[in-house]
Motif scaffolding. Structure first.
Motif, PDB file in Angstrom:
ATOM      1  N   ALA A 184       0.849  -1.198   0.000  1.00  0.00           N
ATOM      2  CA  ALA A 184       0.000   0.000   0.000  1.00  0.00           C
ATOM      3  C   ALA A 184       0.883   1.245   0.000  1.00  0.00           C
ATOM      4  N   LYS A 185       1.941   1.176   0.803  1.00  0.00           N
ATOM      5  CA  LYS A 185       2.878   2.301   0.859  1.00  0.00           C
ATOM      6  C   LYS A 185       3.509   2.511  -0.526  1.00  0.00           C
ATOM      7  N   ALA A 186       3.887   1.394  -1.151  1.00  0.00           N
ATOM      8  CA  ALA A 186       4.503   1.483  -2.485  1.00  0.00           C
ATOM      9  C   ALA A 186       3.507   2.045  -3.496  1.00  0.00           C
ATOM     10  N   PHE A 187       2.234   1.655  -3.401  1.00  0.00           N
ATOM     11  CA  PHE A 187       1.233   2.177  -4.333  1.00  0.00           C
ATOM     12  C   PHE A 187       1.049   3.681  -4.117  1.00  0.00           C
ATOM     13  N   GLY A 188       1.010   4.101  -2.847  1.00  0.00           N
ATOM     14  CA  GLY A 188       0.890   5.536  -2.557  1.00  0.00           C
ATOM     15  C   GLY A 188       2.058   6.316  -3.153  1.00  0.00           C
ATOM     16  N   GLU A 189       3.257   5.788  -2.961  1.00  0.00           N
ATOM     17  CA  GLU A 189       4.444   6.494  -3.490  1.00  0.00           C
ATOM     18  C   GLU A 189       4.427   6.515  -5.020  1.00  0.00           C
ATOM     19  N   ALA A 190       4.064   5.389  -5.629  1.00  0.00           N
ATOM     20  CA  ALA A 190       4.024   5.337  -7.103  1.00  0.00           C
ATOM     21  C   ALA A 190       2.953   6.281  -7.650  1.00  0.00           C
ATOM     22  N   THR A 191       1.853   6.430  -6.907  1.00  0.00           N
ATOM     23  CA  THR A 191       0.772   7.335  -7.345  1.00  0.00           C
ATOM     24  C   THR A 191       1.257   8.784  -7.289  1.00  0.00           C
ATOM     25  N   ILE A 192       1.974   9.123  -6.227  1.00  0.00           N
ATOM     26  CA  ILE A 192       2.497  10.495  -6.114  1.00  0.00           C
ATOM     27  C   ILE A 192       3.531  10.743  -7.220  1.00  0.00           C
ATOM     28  N   ALA A 193       4.402   9.755  -7.448  1.00  0.00           N
ATOM     29  CA  ALA A 193       5.417   9.914  -8.517  1.00  0.00           C
ATOM     30  C   ALA A 193       4.741  10.078  -9.875  1.00  0.00           C
ATOM     31  N   ALA A 194       3.701   9.275 -10.134  1.00  0.00           N
ATOM     32  CA  ALA A 194       2.991   9.380 -11.419  1.00  0.00           C
ATOM     33  C   ALA A 194       2.325  10.751 -11.540  1.00  0.00           C
ATOM     34  N   THR A 195       1.793  11.267 -10.431  1.00  0.00           N
ATOM     35  CA  THR A 195       1.155  12.599 -10.483  1.00  0.00           C
ATOM     36  C   THR A 195       2.204  13.658 -10.825  1.00  0.00           C
ATOM     37  N   GLU A 196       3.410  13.510 -10.245  1.00  0.00           N
ATOM     38  CA  GLU A 196       4.486  14.468 -10.577  1.00  0.00           C
ATOM     39  C   GLU A 196       4.776  14.447 -12.075  1.00  0.00           C
ATOM     40  N   HIS A 197       4.801  13.248 -12.664  1.00  0.00           N
ATOM     41  CA  HIS A 197       5.050  13.157 -14.105  1.00  0.00           C
ATOM     42  C   HIS A 197       3.914  13.782 -14.904  1.00  0.00           C
ATOM     43  N   ILE A 198       2.691  13.544 -14.461  1.00  0.00           N
ATOM     44  CA  ILE A 198       1.542  14.082 -15.208  1.00  0.00           C
ATOM     45  C   ILE A 198       1.565  15.610 -15.172  1.00  0.00           C
ATOM     46  N   VAL A 199       1.847  16.189 -13.997  1.00  0.00           N
ATOM     47  CA  VAL A 199       1.784  17.656 -13.920  1.00  0.00           C
ATOM     48  C   VAL A 199       2.969  18.309 -14.634  1.00  0.00           C
ATOM     49  N   ALA A 200       3.959  17.479 -15.015  1.00  0.00           N
ATOM     50  CA  ALA A 200       5.059  18.015 -15.836  1.00  0.00           C
ATOM     51  C   ALA A 200       4.790  17.790 -17.335  1.00  0.00           C
ATOM     52  N   ASP A 201       3.643  17.220 -17.664  1.00  0.00           N
ATOM     53  CA  ASP A 201       3.326  16.854 -19.045  1.00  0.00           C
ATOM     54  C   ASP A 201       2.240  17.802 -19.559  1.00  0.00           C
ATOM     55  N   GLU A 202       2.653  18.758 -20.364  1.00  0.00           N
ATOM     56  CA  GLU A 202       1.720  19.817 -20.785  1.00  0.00           C
ATOM     57  C   GLU A 202       0.498  19.277 -21.508  1.00  0.00           C
ATOM     58  N   ASP A 203       0.711  18.256 -22.334  1.00  0.00           N
ATOM     59  CA  ASP A 203      -0.422  17.706 -23.088  1.00  0.00           C
ATOM     60  C   ASP A 203      -1.465  17.092 -22.161  1.00  0.00           C
ATOM     61  N   MET A 204      -0.967  16.322 -21.191  1.00  0.00           N
ATOM     62  CA  MET A 204      -1.917  15.686 -20.268  1.00  0.00           C
ATOM     63  C   MET A 204      -2.678  16.749 -19.479  1.00  0.00           C
ATOM     64  N   LEU A 205      -1.952  17.762 -19.020  1.00  0.00           N
ATOM     65  CA  LEU A 205      -2.612  18.823 -18.244  1.00  0.00           C
ATOM     66  C   LEU A 205      -3.654  19.556 -19.083  1.00  0.00           C
ATOM     67  N   ARG A 206      -3.306  19.766 -20.336  1.00  0.00           N
ATOM     68  CA  ARG A 206      -4.236  20.479 -21.222  1.00  0.00           C
ATOM     69  C   ARG A 206      -5.538  19.686 -21.376  1.00  0.00           C
ATOM     70  N   TRP A 207      -5.413  18.358 -21.489  1.00  0.00           N
ATOM     71  CA  TRP A 207      -6.623  17.548 -21.649  1.00  0.00           C
ATOM     72  C   TRP A 207      -7.424  17.490 -20.352  1.00  0.00           C
ATOM     73  N   SER A 208      -6.728  17.471 -19.240  1.00  0.00           N
ATOM     74  CA  SER A 208      -7.443  17.479 -17.967  1.00  0.00           C
ATOM     75  C   SER A 208      -8.223  18.788 -17.824  1.00  0.00           C
ATOM     76  N   LYS A 209      -7.548  19.853 -18.186  1.00  0.00           N
ATOM     77  CA  LYS A 209      -8.165  21.186 -18.083  1.00  0.00           C
ATOM     78  C   LYS A 209      -9.399  21.293 -18.986  1.00  0.00           C
ATOM     79  N   ALA A 210      -9.328  20.640 -20.154  1.00  0.00           N
ATOM     80  CA  ALA A 210     -10.450  20.714 -21.096  1.00  0.00           C
ATOM     81  C   ALA A 210     -11.728  20.127 -20.500  1.00  0.00           C
ATOM     82  N   TRP A 211     -11.575  19.254 -19.485  1.00  0.00           N
ATOM     83  CA  TRP A 211     -12.755  18.649 -18.847  1.00  0.00           C
ATOM     84  C   TRP A 211     -12.923  19.150 -17.418  1.00  0.00           C
TER      85      TRP A 211
END
Ligand SMILES: Cc1cc2nc3c(=O)[nH]c(=O)nc-3n(C[C@H](O)[C@H](O)[C@H](O)COP(=O)(O)O)c2cc1C
Length: 370
Positions: A184-211
């Motif tokens: 569970a701890k590993a999943f929490g850490e991997a989720t936070i790491a994945a979120t860091e990658h997503i918020v550094a990805d302009e395309d992904m952020l743009r699509w999130s913003k569109a919705w």
């Protein structure tokens, strides 16, 4: 003048003046006025969907409902293989099947029934049956994603067993991890790491913003997407968020990362992962969606709060789309094992500290094909 302007903006943003018609579809279902196949559609539209995209169209006759994907209602770089779109469609199937029992129908479900039409994702054939009281059907109008702080006191083994018992398909597995479990701890850490990658990805952020709907007029007009009241902010912060001008995608991304790191992951009592062998098999996604919807209904019945946390599966897709090192898939395999199963859906659960709101929906009238 400033005070007057502020008051106008408050009315404009719905801070005062009530919820408008955003919850019409919920009221429609909860009033129980419908009958026949349309009553099932009224349940289908209340299903979970990624970013509340509601990617569905229903063709209805007296004894049959055909569910179609609406390809334009997609999340772009956030869901490059439309895996999540199909999970959302599976959620709608599950709500309709559950609602059928209440309304005196048995259902025969065929997934992907047309070889020549990929948008035709499911067919429900209905037959008359004695109405039954499925306790999960009673939760359809009460199930809401809760993005707030949870009380992380442990969830009883009986509740976890009830959730585990819902995973009945041989090709869809459920893994439930108590917060104390190292995985569970590993999943929490991997989720936070994945979120860091997503918020550094302009395309992904743009699509999130569109919705994401900041503007109340757009929300009332479209009745889809993510909305401020559903973001898990305190009432004061939610009011402030409505008053300030719309934030850019990068700023919204930073808030989301902070919420994931400081609130969502640390306040969970347990995490869950839905596993399939092929995350890009769309039929497997439909089945995973049916399971998520059933889990959320059962959690609601047990008084639990639940929230999908899908950053890790989203990064598995994004790495694959961009032909990068499969880092997210490796992180996932370290948690779930390396015997060929991968997570297609992650979530957290715990005890609610506040009532989560009903999110906007288009009503039956708007999603049934003429
Ligand atoms: C495939 C899928 C992925 C989702 N991923 C997330 C997520 O990562 N984080 C989150 O807060 N909600 C997530 N959701 C929940 C949706 O945003 C939510 O169902 C939608 O906004 C409608 O709100 P409701 O569930 O309260 O009716 C996901 C839902 C689905 C079906």
């Amino acid at each position: 003048v400033a005070a007057g302007g502020l008051a106008w903006r408050a009315v404009d943003q719905g801070v005062v003046g009530g919820p408008g018609e955003l919850d019409a579809a919920w009221r429609e279902w909860n009033a129980g006025g419908q009958s026949g196949a349309l009553a099932l559609v009224a349940a289908g539209v209340l299903a979970s969907s990624p970013h509340n995209t509601q990617p569905w169209l229903f063709r209805v006759s007296e004894r049959r409902i055909d569910l179609h994907a609406v390809p334009e209602r997609h999340l772009g770089a956030f869901d490059p293989f439309r895996r999540e779109m199909h999970i959302g469609l599976g959620c709608a199937v599950e709500n309709m099947v559950r609602a059928a029992s209440l309304h005196g129908f048995s259902t025969d479900v065929t997934l992907a029934p047309s070889t020549n039409d990929p948008t035709h994702v499911a067919r429900l054939d209905l037959a008359a049956a004695e109405p039954t009281r499925d306790p999960l059907a009673a939760q359809i109008g009460r199930r809401h994603t809760d993005r707030g702080r949870y009380d992380a006191r442990p969830v009883g083994a009986d509740v976890l067993a009830r959730l585990s018992g819902l995973a009945t398909e041989p090709d869809v597995r459920l893994m439930l991890l108590d917060a104390a479990d190292p995985r569970a701890k590993a999943f929490g850490e991997a989720t936070i790491a994945a979120t860091e990658h997503i918020v550094a990805d302009e395309d992904m952020l743009r699509w999130s913003k569109a919705w994401t709907r900041h503007d109340r007029d757009a929300l009332l007009r479209r009745r889809d997407g993510l909305f401020i009241d559903g973001m898990g902010l305190s009432p004061l912060m939610a009011t402030a968020a409505k008053m300030i001008p719309d934030q850019d995608a990068a700023t919204e991304g930073r808030y989301w990362l902070a919420m994931t790191r400081d609130l969502h992951v640390p306040s969970a009592a347990a995490f869950g992962l839905i596993l399939v062998r092929d995350v890009h098999d769309l039929a497997a996604s439909l089945k995973a969606g049916r399971l998520w919807q059933a889990l959320h209904l059962a959690g609601t019945e047990a008084g639990l709060a639940m929230q999908p946390l899908n950053q890790l599966p989203e990064m598995i897709d994004r790495d694959r789309e961009l032909k990068r090192e499969p880092q997210a898939a490796r992180d996932a395999a370290a948690i779930v094992g390396t015997d060929g199963w991968l997570p297609t859906f992650g979530f957290r659960l715990g005890w609610p500290t506040r009532q989560a709101p009903a999110s906007p929906r288009r009503t039956v009238r708007e999603v049934v094909a003429a």
